[in-house]
Design a protein around this motif. Structure first.
Motif, short mmCIF file in Angstrom:
data_model
loop_
_atom_site.label_atom_id
_atom_site.label_comp_id
_atom_site.label_asym_id
_atom_site.label_seq_id
_atom_site.Cartn_x
_atom_site.Cartn_y
_atom_site.Cartn_z
N HIS A 193 -8.38 8.79 1.89
CA HIS A 193 -7.53 8.12 0.91
C HIS A 193 -8.25 7.89 -0.42
O HIS A 193 -7.62 7.87 -1.47
CB HIS A 193 -7.00 6.80 1.49
N ILE B 133 -6.89 0.69 -3.36
CA ILE B 133 -6.65 1.48 -2.15
C ILE B 133 -7.69 1.14 -1.09
O ILE B 133 -7.36 0.93 0.09
CB ILE B 133 -6.71 2.98 -2.47
N ASP B 134 -8.94 1.06 -1.50
CA ASP B 134 -10.01 0.77 -0.55
C ASP B 134 -9.90 -0.66 -0.01
O ASP B 134 -10.14 -0.91 1.17
CB ASP B 134 -11.38 1.00 -1.19
N GLU C 66 0.65 4.17 -2.81
CA GLU C 66 0.19 5.52 -2.47
C GLU C 66 1.31 6.57 -2.58
O GLU C 66 1.04 7.73 -2.90
CB GLU C 66 -0.42 5.54 -1.07
N ASP D 243 -10.86 8.56 7.64
CA ASP D 243 -9.55 8.18 7.10
C ASP D 243 -9.74 7.42 5.78
O ASP D 243 -9.01 7.66 4.80
CB ASP D 243 -8.82 7.30 8.11
N ARG D 244 -10.71 6.54 5.75
CA ARG D 244 -11.01 5.79 4.53
C ARG D 244 -11.42 6.73 3.40
O ARG D 244 -10.93 6.62 2.27
CB ARG D 244 -12.12 4.78 4.82
N ARG E 197 0.84 -1.21 0.00
CA ARG E 197 0.00 0.00 0.00
C ARG E 197 0.87 1.26 0.00
O ARG E 197 0.57 2.24 -0.69
CB ARG E 197 -0.91 -0.02 1.23
N TYR F 240 -6.61 -4.00 6.17
CA TYR F 240 -5.75 -3.57 7.28
C TYR F 240 -6.56 -3.38 8.55
O TYR F 240 -6.18 -3.86 9.63
CB TYR F 240 -5.01 -2.28 6.92
N HIS F 241 -7.68 -2.69 8.44
CA HIS F 241 -8.47 -2.41 9.64
C HIS F 241 -9.23 -3.63 10.14
O HIS F 241 -9.56 -3.73 11.33
CB HIS F 241 -9.39 -1.22 9.38
N TRP G 160 -7.16 -0.76 2.55
CA TRP G 160 -7.59 -0.07 3.76
C TRP G 160 -8.52 -0.97 4.58
O TRP G 160 -8.36 -1.11 5.79
CB TRP G 160 -8.31 1.23 3.39
N GLN G 161 -9.50 -1.56 3.91
CA GLN G 161 -10.46 -2.44 4.60
C GLN G 161 -9.75 -3.59 5.31
O GLN G 161 -10.00 -3.87 6.48
CB GLN G 161 -11.47 -3.01 3.60
#
Length: 233
Positions: free
Chosen positions: A142, A158-159, A105, A138-139, A101, A165-166, A162-163
């Motif tokens: 980005h 990217i999404d 980014e 934060d989501r 990621r 990771y969390h 992000w998903q």
């Protein structure tokens, strides 16, 4: 429709979609039609359609029929999360995800540094402020950051990262309560974009991910020490 050796019913349904140039949202042939077109049994067609539904390639709307899906990368989230959680070195796998990621980014933020509009900068400012109390901000940050790229695949990747990771963040132990650090890192990114400074934007993004990777490294060290502690006990 031409059939190749080794093709499954699932493969042939995908080929049919391509051959007919069916777009997302377009109705699929009915189950009896697929049976005739593919020379397959009802059970084979149903199993293939269910498998394609799981991949997002087709969409079943009960009471309406089957339609071509949009194949969103969201369908990869469960398997990617499983891959990270299931191995003996789960935190190392999470580190690899963060690193991918970061590479993506860091390159992208330089690309948008000279083209972020004042209205988008204002929206990014508002999202940074909202991060104090709202994780979804934060989501959204980005996602909005790279919206001007016009690359739907980038936005989905990217999404997705992000998903995932969390979803697996509990592997890192207690939640990171240093929201001032997170907010500060994102604020620096926006400031660099406002100055149209690609190098500063990349540096701010790398600083953001450096803090994330430091947290992952601490969790990885703790995970590696656990077997030693067990033996000592």
């Amino acid at each position: 429709m031409a059939r190749r050796n080794g093709d499954t019913v699932q493969d042939r349904i995908v080929a049919l979609i391509h051959d007919r140039q069916l777009q997302p949202g377009a109705p699929m042939p009915t189950e009896p039609q697929l049976m005739d077109l593919l020379g397959a049994s009802r059970n084979s067609v149903r199993e293939a359609v269910r498998a394609l539904q799981a991949l997002g390639i087709v969409e079943i709307r009960h009471g309406f029929g089957t339609f071509v899906g949009r194949a969103s990368l969201d369908v990869l989230s469960p398997s990617l999360e499983f891959r990270i959680r299931s191995g003996p070195h789960s935190v190392r796998a999470l580190h690899d995800l963060v690193e991918v990621r970061e590479m993506l980014e860091t390159a992208l933020v330089a690309r948008v540094a000279g083209s972020t509009s004042p209205s988008r900068l204002a929206a990014l400012d508002a999202l940074v402020t909202a991060m104090q109390t709202d994780l979804e901000a934060d989501r959204a940050f980005h996602a909005l950051l790279y919206e001007s790229c016009g690359n739907e695949l980038v936005l989905q990747l990217i999404d997705l990262f992000w998903q995932v990771y969390h979803q697996v963040e509990p592997l890192l132990g207690a939640p990171d309560e240093r929201m001032d650090v997170t907010v500060g890192n994102h604020r620096r990114i926006v400031d660099a974009l406002r100055a149209r400074d690609a190098s500063a934007a990349q540096e701010a993004m790398q600083r953001h991910f450096r803090d994330v990777k430091e947290r992952v490294a601490r969790a990885e060290a703790a995970q590696a020490a656990k077997p030693l502690n067990s033996e000592a006990a």
